[in-house]
Enzyme design. Structure first.
Site, short mmCIF file in Angstrom:
data_model
loop_
_atom_site.label_atom_id
_atom_site.label_comp_id
_atom_site.label_asym_id
_atom_site.label_seq_id
_atom_site.Cartn_x
_atom_site.Cartn_y
_atom_site.Cartn_z
N VAL A 11 35.79 3.51 87.62
CA VAL A 11 35.98 4.31 86.40
C VAL A 11 35.23 5.62 86.61
CG1 VAL A 11 36.37 2.39 84.80
CG2 VAL A 11 34.04 3.13 85.26
N SER A 12 35.71 6.67 85.98
CA SER A 12 35.13 7.99 86.20
C SER A 12 33.89 8.26 85.38
CB SER A 12 36.17 9.08 85.90
OG SER A 12 37.26 8.93 86.76
N THR A 13 33.81 7.63 84.19
CA THR A 13 32.66 7.89 83.33
C THR A 13 32.01 6.59 82.91
OG1 THR A 13 34.00 7.88 81.32
CG2 THR A 13 33.69 10.01 82.41
#
Length: 188
Positions: A11-13
């Site tokens: 996941v990016s964040t």
């Protein structure tokens, strides 16, 4: 002997929910990165690559979770399959074993290119949204560390000779932030 099924999630964040990516998959172990996919220098991906053995299967929700550009995607899949590790992409319904047909190689390249194209569209929409927000005067970027009054105190105290490092500690900000407030306070 059958190998392990190993999941990879990215996941990016920090506030994104990674649980849904491989929901319903039977996995012996899962490696999860909370990092951008723009490059392959991710700690959990590196650990997954060290951990996998001949006969294992790496399961990833979708190709764009493993890599954002076709070159990285091909290199990762090729590196896995060269070592006898299968790569399985749930969303695309594709499995790569190293003994793949030319059609499978084409699909890997095409799907990787789509992932890269989709990412570039997202970046373009973000830039357009930011530009529109600036035009209408909406604040963009991070929230200010200090209220205008406290920022004025920092500027005034720095002007009277208080060391910047001491101000940074007292106000709970970095020295660079102190310098930014001083630069913005200077008359032009």
């Amino acid at each position: 002997m059958a190998g392990q099924r190993i999941g990879y999630v990215r996941v990016s964040t920090l506030d994104q929910n990674e649980k849904r990516q491989l929901e319903g998959q039977f996995l012996d172990r899962v490696f999860t990165d909370k990092a951008s996919g723009r490059d392959t220098a991710r700690p959990e991906l590196a650990e997954l690559l060290r951990f996998t053995r001949d006969g294992d299967t790496v399961v990833v929700h979708s190709m764009d979770r493993l890599a954002r550009n076709p070159d990285d995607l091909r290199a990762l899949v090729k590196g896995l399959t060269y070592r006898g590790v299968r790569a399985e992409f749930v969303k695309e319904g594709l499995v790569f074993t190293g003994e793949d047909s030319h059609m499978a190689s084409l699909m890997l390249s095409v799907m990787g290119a789509f992932a890269e194209f989709e990412r570039s569209l997202i970046r373009e929409r973000q830039r357009e949204g930011t530009a529109l927000a600036k035009q209408r005067g909406a604040h963009t970027g991070r929230k200010r560390s200090l209220t205008p009054e406290r920022a004025g105190e920092v500027v005034q105290r720095a002007g009277s000779g208080v060391p910047k490092a001491l101000l940074a500690r007292k106000y709970g900000i970095s020295r660079e932030t102190v310098y930014q407030y001083l630069r913005h306070a200077k008359p032009e």
